[in-house]
Enzyme design. Structure first.
Site, PDB file in Angstrom:
ATOM      1  N   GLU A 123      11.370  -2.417  -2.997  1.00 11.79           N
ATOM      2  CA  GLU A 123      12.394  -3.035  -2.142  1.00 11.79           C
ATOM      3  C   GLU A 123      13.024  -1.921  -1.348  1.00 11.79           C
ATOM      4  OE1 GLU A 123      13.776  -5.935  -0.619  1.00 11.79           O
ATOM      5  OE2 GLU A 123      13.632  -6.759  -2.649  1.00 11.79           O
ATOM      6  N   ARG A 155      10.988 -16.332   6.085  1.00 13.31           N
ATOM      7  CA  ARG A 155      10.859 -15.946   4.675  1.00 13.31           C
ATOM      8  C   ARG A 155       9.782 -16.800   3.995  1.00 13.31           C
ATOM      9  NH1 ARG A 155      13.801 -13.121   0.767  1.00 13.31           N
ATOM     10  NH2 ARG A 155      13.806 -14.005  -1.319  1.00 13.31           N
ATOM     11  N   THR A 202       5.653 -13.264  -7.386  1.00 12.12           N
ATOM     12  CA  THR A 202       4.243 -13.196  -6.992  1.00 12.12           C
ATOM     13  C   THR A 202       3.515 -12.118  -7.800  1.00 12.12           C
ATOM     14  OG1 THR A 202       5.061 -13.731  -4.789  1.00 12.12           O
ATOM     15  CG2 THR A 202       2.768 -13.050  -4.945  1.00 12.12           C
ATOM     16  N   SER A 259      10.225 -16.052 -11.226  1.00 13.59           N
ATOM     17  CA  SER A 259       8.764 -16.015 -11.370  1.00 13.59           C
ATOM     18  C   SER A 259       8.120 -15.470 -10.113  1.00 13.59           C
ATOM     19  CB  SER A 259       8.247 -17.413 -11.676  1.00 13.59           C
ATOM     20  OG  SER A 259       8.904 -17.900 -12.823  1.00 13.59           O
TER      21      SER A 259
END
Ligand SMILES: CC(=O)N[C@@H](CC(=O)O)C(=O)O
Ligand SMILES: [Zn+2]
Length: 312
Positions: free
Chosen positions: A177, A62, A166, A164
């Site tokens: 998603e 990840r 990317t 916050s």
């Protein structure tokens, strides 16, 4: 007719993959489109595929030091650079320089950030603001174009729970998603759904830039309400699993009294809220470290303004 919102043309668009290095659809699509970008080319838009965390992709993890998709805070982005910073903080600063600066007129117009989930969420678009009518019109268009396949909309606008991302360097941030897909695995159905969503999204932007007006509409969204952690023992270890009646039931109502967790000795823990919620990200692998078993949402219908290209 009045009441329509003007938005600037969206000429600079980026498609991010590999923000998380083990979410393979976005990694694969960005690599396909980096080799041959004909599929994502449109006459009125410049679209750039971009691999966000190449070191994590190489390790199929990840992240290396810290979650890149939490790193785009004002503190990180304004921090003086240096080799001693966590890798993802350095990378966030680079990405902010290339596609931002976040919050400035120079920032990219739209960033699509491609993610996969181990949860049974199907195709989901993630929005960060309920007042961005450009994005709301785009998701309305995508939902219609994807039908009869469903495409849900998760709204992460929340005073405490917003993070916050990317994509937040862009003026119009959009998360994709798609699941269920295990970490490190490619599944062709998930890959193809993601690819179709990106195609429709680019078609929408092309039409908008070409002067098409989109009439007022309504769009169903699921607004983040609460994070729910697993039950834990006094040492902080997990003491129950997602209940089989809840597993894979993303977006379905969870009512007070419904089973939520199953302890290792087989007893059931029920949901005890005041009314129905719509859980999602149920049993997402990446969220064990974040102490999150699922997130609850409320379903709402947003009224979306008509939009047209602003003429300056
Ligand atoms: C499973 C996963 O990585 N989900 C994303 C959701 C998002 O992009 O908002 C994340 O937590 O960063
Ligand atoms: Zn992700």
């Amino acid at each position: 007719m009045s009441d329509s919102c003007g938005y600037a043309e969206a000429r600079r668009v980026a498609i991010f993959g590999g923000t998380h290095g083990n979410e393979m659809s976005g990694v694969a699509l960005v690599s396909v489109w980096t080799r041959d970008d004909r599929e994502i080319r449109r006459s009125r838009v410049r679209t750039e595929p971009f691999l966000c965390n190449p070191r994590a992709v190489e390790k199929c993890a990840r992240y290396i030091d810290t979650d890149l998709n939490r790193a785009f805070t004002p503190e990180n982005l304004s921090m003086p650079g240096g080799e001693e910073l966590p890798y993802e903080v350095r990378r966030a600063k680079e990405i902010n320089q290339i596609f931002g600066p976040k919050g400035s007129p120079d920032a990219y117009d739209v960033i699509f950030d491609l993610h996969n989930t181990t949860s049974n969420m199907g195709s989901t678009l993630i929005l960060e603001s309920a007042t961005d009518h450009f994005n709301l019109q785009m998701v309305h268009y995508i939902k219609k174009a994807m039908a009869p396949e469903s495409c849900m909309v998760l709204l992460t606008e929340h005073p405490q729970l917003k993070y916050s991302t990317t994509r937040s360097v862009a003026k119009h941030p959009v998360g994709l998603e798609v699941g269920p897909q295990p970490q490190g695995v490619l599944r062709s159905n998930i890959f193809e759904s993601m690819r179709r969503i990106v195609k429709h999204a680019l078609d929408f932007i092309e039409m908008f830039n070409g002067g098409v007006e989109f009439p007022a509409c309504r769009v169903e969204v699921f607004r983040v309400h609460e994070r729910v952690d697993y039950p834990r023992d006094t040492n902080g270890n997990i003491s129950a699993m997602v209940h089989p009646h809840l597993q894979d039931c993303d977006w379905e109502p969870l009512n007070p009294g419904d089973p939520m967790f199953q302890t290792f000795d087989g007893s059931t823990i029920a949901y005890q809220g005041a009314g129905p919620v719509y859980p999602t990200f149920i049993n997402e692998a990446a969220y064990y470290e974040k102490h999150q078993a699922f997130v609850t949402t409320f379903r709402e219908t947003l009224a979306v303004s008509a939009i047209r290209k602003s003429t300056k």
